[in-house]
Design a protein around this motif. Sequence first.
Motif, mmCIF file in Angstrom:
data_model
loop_
_atom_site.group_PDB
_atom_site.id
_atom_site.type_symbol
_atom_site.label_atom_id
_atom_site.label_comp_id
_atom_site.label_asym_id
_atom_site.label_seq_id
_atom_site.Cartn_x
_atom_site.Cartn_y
_atom_site.Cartn_z
ATOM 1 N N ARG A 167 0.831 -1.209 0.000
ATOM 2 C CA ARG A 167 0.000 0.000 0.000
ATOM 3 C C ARG A 167 0.868 1.263 0.000
ATOM 4 N NH1 ARG A 167 -5.220 -0.552 0.648
ATOM 5 N NH2 ARG A 167 -6.033 -2.630 1.156
ATOM 6 N N ALA A 168 1.947 1.238 0.809
ATOM 7 C CA ALA A 168 2.833 2.402 0.862
ATOM 8 C C ALA A 168 3.495 2.637 -0.490
ATOM 9 C CB ALA A 168 3.893 2.200 1.950
ATOM 10 N N ARG A 169 3.898 1.553 -1.126
ATOM 11 C CA ARG A 169 4.535 1.686 -2.434
ATOM 12 C C ARG A 169 3.553 2.212 -3.469
ATOM 13 N NH1 ARG A 169 6.420 -3.278 -6.152
ATOM 14 N NH2 ARG A 169 7.522 -2.111 -7.773
ATOM 15 N N ALA A 170 2.327 1.691 -3.460
ATOM 16 C CA ALA A 170 1.306 2.153 -4.393
ATOM 17 C C ALA A 170 0.995 3.627 -4.172
ATOM 18 C CB ALA A 170 0.043 1.312 -4.244
ATOM 19 N N LYS A 171 0.957 4.031 -2.896
ATOM 20 C CA LYS A 171 0.671 5.440 -2.589
ATOM 21 C C LYS A 171 1.775 6.337 -3.125
ATOM 22 C CE LYS A 171 -0.338 8.566 1.260
ATOM 23 N NZ LYS A 171 -0.509 8.685 2.738
ATOM 24 N N ASP A 176 -3.875 3.593 -7.912
ATOM 25 C CA ASP A 176 -5.119 3.195 -7.254
ATOM 26 C C ASP A 176 -5.160 1.672 -7.229
ATOM 27 O OD1 ASP A 176 -7.638 2.704 -6.346
ATOM 28 O OD2 ASP A 176 -8.690 3.748 -7.963
ATOM 29 N N LEU A 177 -5.069 1.077 -6.044
ATOM 30 C CA LEU A 177 -5.010 -0.383 -5.950
ATOM 31 C C LEU A 177 -6.272 -1.055 -6.454
ATOM 32 C CD1 LEU A 177 -3.192 -1.047 -2.543
ATOM 33 C CD2 LEU A 177 -2.321 -1.358 -4.858
ATOM 34 N N SER A 178 -7.385 -0.332 -6.489
ATOM 35 C CA SER A 178 -8.612 -0.945 -7.011
ATOM 36 C C SER A 178 -8.515 -1.230 -8.510
ATOM 37 C CB SER A 178 -9.812 -0.034 -6.736
ATOM 38 O OG SER A 178 -9.697 1.182 -7.471
ATOM 39 N N ILE A 187 -3.378 -8.283 -3.165
ATOM 40 C CA ILE A 187 -2.444 -7.678 -4.107
ATOM 41 C C ILE A 187 -1.048 -7.739 -3.516
ATOM 42 C CG2 ILE A 187 -1.776 -5.529 -5.247
ATOM 43 C CD1 ILE A 187 -4.727 -4.772 -5.304
ATOM 44 N N ARG A 188 -0.106 -8.220 -4.326
ATOM 45 C CA ARG A 188 1.273 -8.341 -3.885
ATOM 46 C C ARG A 188 2.168 -7.495 -4.777
ATOM 47 N NH1 ARG A 188 0.928 -12.614 -0.374
ATOM 48 N NH2 ARG A 188 -0.893 -13.940 -0.688
ATOM 49 N N HIS A 189 3.434 -7.455 -4.438
ATOM 50 C CA HIS A 189 4.380 -6.641 -5.208
ATOM 51 C C HIS A 189 4.418 -7.075 -6.673
ATOM 52 C CE1 HIS A 189 6.105 -4.201 -2.022
ATOM 53 N NE2 HIS A 189 6.195 -5.273 -1.246
ATOM 54 N N ALA A 190 4.342 -8.379 -6.931
ATOM 55 C CA ALA A 190 4.378 -8.868 -8.311
ATOM 56 C C ALA A 190 3.187 -8.348 -9.105
ATOM 57 C CB ALA A 190 4.403 -10.399 -8.328
ATOM 58 N N ASP A 191 1.996 -8.305 -8.473
ATOM 59 C CA ASP A 191 0.817 -7.771 -9.164
ATOM 60 C C ASP A 191 1.005 -6.293 -9.474
ATOM 61 O OD1 ASP A 191 -0.476 -10.262 -8.829
ATOM 62 O OD2 ASP A 191 -1.018 -9.704 -6.790
ATOM 63 N N LEU A 192 1.580 -5.566 -8.526
ATOM 64 C CA LEU A 192 1.833 -4.141 -8.741
ATOM 65 C C LEU A 192 2.874 -3.941 -9.840
ATOM 66 C CD1 LEU A 192 1.165 -1.293 -7.833
ATOM 67 C CD2 LEU A 192 2.863 -1.510 -6.031
#
Length: 448
Positions: A167-171, A176-178, A187-192
């Motif tokens: 979440r911190a990385r996405a922010k 938007d994680l959705s 959701i994991r780092h690989a998905d991101l």
Amino acid sequence: MGLYSFRLPDIGEGIAEAEIVTWHVAVGDVINEDSPLADMMTDKATVEMESPVTGVVVELAGEVGDMIPIGSTLAVIRVEGADGTDDAESDQRSETAAETSAVISDAEMISAPQAAPAQDAHAVEIVAKGETTAEAVPIPAAVHTEGERAQAAIGAVRHVLASPAVRARAKDLGVDLSQVKAEGDRIRHADLDAFLRYGSGQGYHAPQTAAPRADNPIKVIGMRRKIAENMAASKRAIPHFTYVEEIDVTALEALRADLNDVRGDRPKLTMLPFLIAAICRTVADFPMINARYDDEGGVVTQYGAVHLGMATQTDGGLMVPVIRDAQAQNIWQLANEIRRLSDAARNGKIAPQEMGGGTLTITSLGPLGGIATTPVINRPEVAIIGPNKIVERPIFVTNAQGVEEIRKAKLMNLSISCDHRVVDGWDAASFVQALKRLIEKPVQLFSL
């Protein structure tokens, strides 16, 4: 203990399969959650797959180079489980059900009296147990009762589960994680990573990308400027056309190997002196190839002697020293002159008189010769010849008994670019075909 099947996720629109390029683990290895599992290559990018769980690798889908369909099992990992089952999907369903129950339980505690005054929309953030949370989703202000608001919260929530680190990385990245597809229940780092690689159109950047080098303006001077001026003038003034032919150099390579075997410590013969000797023999019947065109005076001069320019790459740029009277030299003399001029050009010791007056040029990239080239004419010459790299391939031939058979051959494409104001396509093709016949029977190079 339980078995977790990690399936290859959808890593790009329209991608049906991916190739295994690197395994970061082997069967029996212990792997941690979010640790590298494998690198998978599609026709668009190479994507690093990370393990969604911690456990022991018990099965891998294939070897490096194998193609794996999207959605198929990439690896099986033995993980710690509470019920001792090997049904990973059952474990995942139970975990998801537990998390859903936690969300509903918390949602039921929402009460109207503590709610903020009615606005156009209300946001409710529901915190699930553990390290995961659900994304905040607006609830319509028209919902008034406690029960209605709880049900609306449950129905409107986009249940997105991710660790605080993700979440911190996405922010930080503004993601938007959705919008991120998850392989599994969270959701994991690989998905991101996969989302970032294929989300560049939305302004996101792929992870682990090296910082771009600083812009470095370089003034074009000296030899580099001269080359630029000559090439620009050639393309502006000369209507180029290029003709390419495939030549069987099997016999020529065998002859060259035989001659090199008896040279002792002397430098070995390359392909270039043989090609120059063949060009000099052939061009005598095609004088329009060995010529210079004065376009201002409207005069074409066809030369009897062949002063062959030899394109040579140096630290200062491309130089074209000239072999004078190449037609009068044998294979060994040509080899010595090629070596002398090349060394002089690269060492900066080439004499000015050795750099001009060419009537025809040959340019070769050696092992980097590629399949075919379209060389630029060295103005005011009217043609330039470019041999390409030699490759081995099977070919069909007819033997002395008239029977067709397959044999291995060494083949080389040869390109020629010509000034269409002086040389017709027929002339260029006829010249190359005559050159081909001589190269394919190289013993003729030593005949009188």
